[in-house]
Design a protein around this motif. Structure first.
Motif, PDB file in Angstrom:
ATOM      1  N   ALA A   1       0.826  -1.217   0.000  1.00 39.03           N
ATOM      2  CA  ALA A   1       0.000   0.000   0.000  1.00 39.03           C
ATOM      3  C   ALA A   1       0.858   1.264   0.000  1.00 39.03           C
ATOM      4  O   ALA A   1       0.571   2.212  -0.738  1.00 39.03           O
ATOM      5  CB  ALA A   1      -0.955  -0.010   1.185  1.00 39.03           C
ATOM      6  N   SER A   2       1.915   1.290   0.781  1.00 41.23           N
ATOM      7  CA  SER A   2       2.755   2.486   0.826  1.00 41.23           C
ATOM      8  C   SER A   2       3.556   2.665  -0.463  1.00 41.23           C
ATOM      9  O   SER A   2       3.822   3.792  -0.882  1.00 41.23           O
ATOM     10  CB  SER A   2       3.686   2.452   2.040  1.00 41.23           C
ATOM     11  OG  SER A   2       4.587   1.376   1.945  1.00 41.23           O
TER      12      SER A   2
ATOM     13  N   ASN B   1       3.725 -13.945   0.345  1.00 37.58           N
ATOM     14  CA  ASN B   1       2.720 -12.903   0.611  1.00 37.58           C
ATOM     15  C   ASN B   1       1.502 -13.168  -0.264  1.00 37.58           C
ATOM     16  O   ASN B   1       1.503 -12.813  -1.432  1.00 37.58           O
ATOM     17  CB  ASN B   1       3.283 -11.523   0.253  1.00 37.58           C
ATOM     18  CG  ASN B   1       4.549 -11.204   0.984  1.00 37.58           C
ATOM     19  OD1 ASN B   1       4.516 -10.732   2.102  1.00 37.58           O
ATOM     20  ND2 ASN B   1       5.682 -11.476   0.364  1.00 37.58           N
ATOM     21  N   ASN B   2       0.479 -13.798   0.306  1.00 35.37           N
ATOM     22  CA  ASN B   2      -0.678 -14.135  -0.534  1.00 35.37           C
ATOM     23  C   ASN B   2      -1.951 -13.386  -0.162  1.00 35.37           C
ATOM     24  O   ASN B   2      -2.980 -13.569  -0.789  1.00 35.37           O
ATOM     25  CB  ASN B   2      -0.930 -15.642  -0.524  1.00 35.37           C
ATOM     26  CG  ASN B   2      -1.106 -16.190   0.868  1.00 35.37           C
ATOM     27  OD1 ASN B   2      -1.450 -15.471   1.793  1.00 35.37           O
ATOM     28  ND2 ASN B   2      -0.869 -17.472   1.030  1.00 35.37           N
ATOM     29  N   GLU B   3      -1.883 -12.517   0.825  1.00 28.58           N
ATOM     30  CA  GLU B   3      -3.079 -11.793   1.264  1.00 28.58           C
ATOM     31  C   GLU B   3      -3.611 -10.852   0.183  1.00 28.58           C
ATOM     32  O   GLU B   3      -4.787 -10.894  -0.175  1.00 28.58           O
ATOM     33  CB  GLU B   3      -2.756 -11.008   2.539  1.00 28.58           C
ATOM     34  CG  GLU B   3      -3.965 -10.332   3.155  1.00 28.58           C
ATOM     35  CD  GLU B   3      -3.608  -9.633   4.455  1.00 28.58           C
ATOM     36  OE1 GLU B   3      -4.041  -8.481   4.602  1.00 28.58           O
ATOM     37  OE2 GLU B   3      -2.910 -10.228   5.288  1.00 28.58           O
ATOM     38  N   VAL B   4      -2.756  -9.980  -0.339  1.00 31.41           N
ATOM     39  CA  VAL B   4      -3.194  -9.019  -1.358  1.00 31.41           C
ATOM     40  C   VAL B   4      -3.623  -9.747  -2.627  1.00 31.41           C
ATOM     41  O   VAL B   4      -4.634  -9.391  -3.238  1.00 31.41           O
ATOM     42  CB  VAL B   4      -2.092  -7.984  -1.661  1.00 31.41           C
ATOM     43  CG1 VAL B   4      -2.495  -7.091  -2.821  1.00 31.41           C
ATOM     44  CG2 VAL B   4      -1.793  -7.138  -0.436  1.00 31.41           C
TER      45      VAL B   4
ATOM     46  N   TYR C   1      -1.414   0.058 -10.720  1.00 23.52           N
ATOM     47  CA  TYR C   1      -1.981   0.932  -9.692  1.00 23.52           C
ATOM     48  C   TYR C   1      -1.788   2.380 -10.105  1.00 23.52           C
ATOM     49  O   TYR C   1      -0.726   2.747 -10.609  1.00 23.52           O
ATOM     50  CB  TYR C   1      -1.259   0.735  -8.356  1.00 23.52           C
ATOM     51  CG  TYR C   1      -1.635  -0.515  -7.613  1.00 23.52           C
ATOM     52  CD1 TYR C   1      -2.547  -0.477  -6.558  1.00 23.52           C
ATOM     53  CD2 TYR C   1      -1.067  -1.734  -7.941  1.00 23.52           C
ATOM     54  CE1 TYR C   1      -2.876  -1.624  -5.867  1.00 23.52           C
ATOM     55  CE2 TYR C   1      -1.399  -2.887  -7.239  1.00 23.52           C
ATOM     56  CZ  TYR C   1      -2.302  -2.820  -6.203  1.00 23.52           C
ATOM     57  OH  TYR C   1      -2.628  -3.954  -5.512  1.00 23.52           O
ATOM     58  N   LYS C   2      -2.822   3.181  -9.894  1.00 25.52           N
ATOM     59  CA  LYS C   2      -2.713   4.625 -10.063  1.00 25.52           C
ATOM     60  C   LYS C   2      -3.123   5.265  -8.753  1.00 25.52           C
ATOM     61  O   LYS C   2      -4.248   5.056  -8.271  1.00 25.52           O
ATOM     62  CB  LYS C   2      -3.621   5.121 -11.192  1.00 25.52           C
ATOM     63  CG  LYS C   2      -3.056   4.883 -12.567  1.00 25.52           C
ATOM     64  CD  LYS C   2      -3.842   5.635 -13.618  1.00 25.52           C
ATOM     65  CE  LYS C   2      -3.232   5.395 -14.980  1.00 25.52           C
ATOM     66  NZ  LYS C   2      -3.966   6.085 -16.036  1.00 25.52           N
ATOM     67  N   ASP C   3      -2.188   5.993  -8.178  1.00 28.96           N
ATOM     68  CA  ASP C   3      -2.422   6.706  -6.915  1.00 28.96           C
ATOM     69  C   ASP C   3      -3.056   5.805  -5.854  1.00 28.96           C
ATOM     70  O   ASP C   3      -4.029   6.174  -5.202  1.00 28.96           O
ATOM     71  CB  ASP C   3      -3.253   7.964  -7.153  1.00 28.96           C
ATOM     72  CG  ASP C   3      -2.539   8.947  -8.062  1.00 28.96           C
ATOM     73  OD1 ASP C   3      -1.300   9.076  -7.952  1.00 28.96           O
ATOM     74  OD2 ASP C   3      -3.197   9.578  -8.905  1.00 28.96           O
ATOM     75  N   GLY C   4      -2.511   4.617  -5.703  1.00 24.82           N
ATOM     76  CA  GLY C   4      -2.924   3.708  -4.640  1.00 24.82           C
ATOM     77  C   GLY C   4      -4.067   2.769  -4.969  1.00 24.82           C
ATOM     78  O   GLY C   4      -4.375   1.882  -4.184  1.00 24.82           O
ATOM     79  N   GLN C   5      -4.685   2.924  -6.123  1.00 27.62           N
ATOM     80  CA  GLN C   5      -5.829   2.096  -6.478  1.00 27.62           C
ATOM     81  C   GLN C   5      -5.495   1.152  -7.633  1.00 27.62           C
ATOM     82  O   GLN C   5      -4.939   1.585  -8.651  1.00 27.62           O
ATOM     83  CB  GLN C   5      -7.017   2.979  -6.904  1.00 27.62           C
ATOM     84  CG  GLN C   5      -7.525   3.886  -5.813  1.00 27.62           C
ATOM     85  CD  GLN C   5      -7.989   3.116  -4.594  1.00 27.62           C
ATOM     86  OE1 GLN C   5      -8.720   2.140  -4.708  1.00 27.62           O
ATOM     87  NE2 GLN C   5      -7.540   3.538  -3.418  1.00 27.62           N
ATOM     88  N   PRO C   6      -5.848  -0.139  -7.516  1.00 28.30           N
ATOM     89  CA  PRO C   6      -5.638  -1.044  -8.646  1.00 28.30           C
ATOM     90  C   PRO C   6      -6.628  -0.711  -9.756  1.00 28.30           C
ATOM     91  O   PRO C   6      -7.822  -0.578  -9.506  1.00 28.30           O
ATOM     92  CB  PRO C   6      -5.911  -2.425  -8.052  1.00 28.30           C
ATOM     93  CG  PRO C   6      -6.768  -2.185  -6.857  1.00 28.30           C
ATOM     94  CD  PRO C   6      -6.440  -0.805  -6.356  1.00 28.30           C
TER      95      PRO C   6
END
Length: 106
Positions: free
Chosen positions: A11-12, A59-62, A77-82
């Motif tokens: 996310a970051s 890492n399988n959560e996302v 991703y654009k500005d944090g959004q897929p």
């Protein structure tokens, strides 16, 4: 150099601008073929586009949240959004054209 991300750091890393995240695993043949392609594209498009890699074995959560069922899958991703998914290996030329288009439409 591509950025290695985890479920907790993704996310970051995608918060600003355009980021292409490669969901991969070490045992995946097409993923291994895609790795060098993404490294080259990172050099060509940096700093306008960031390229990140997320190992789904560790890492399988996302990946689960995004409904990723096969790899390699790349998520833009654009500005944090897929915003878009690309499933399967893509040749460098196709990915280059895709990313160039995303830059001009940004």
């Amino acid at each position: 150099m591509t950025v290695k991300v985890t479920d907790s750091t993704l996310a970051s890393e995608v918060q600003q601008g355009i980021t292409l995240v490669d969901f991969w695993a070490p045992w995946c043949g097409p993923c291994k073929m895609l790795g060098p392609v993404l490294e080259e594209l990172e050099e060509e498009f940096s700093p306008e586009i960031k390229i990140a890699k997320l190992n789904i074995d560790e890492n399988n959560e996302v990946a689960g949240q995004l409904g990723i069922m096969s790899i390699p899958t790349m998520v833009l991703y654009k500005d944090g959004q897929p915003v878009e998914k690309i499933v399967g290996y893509q040749p460098k030329e196709a990915l280059h054209e895709y990313l160039a288009e995303k830059l001009t439409s940004n």
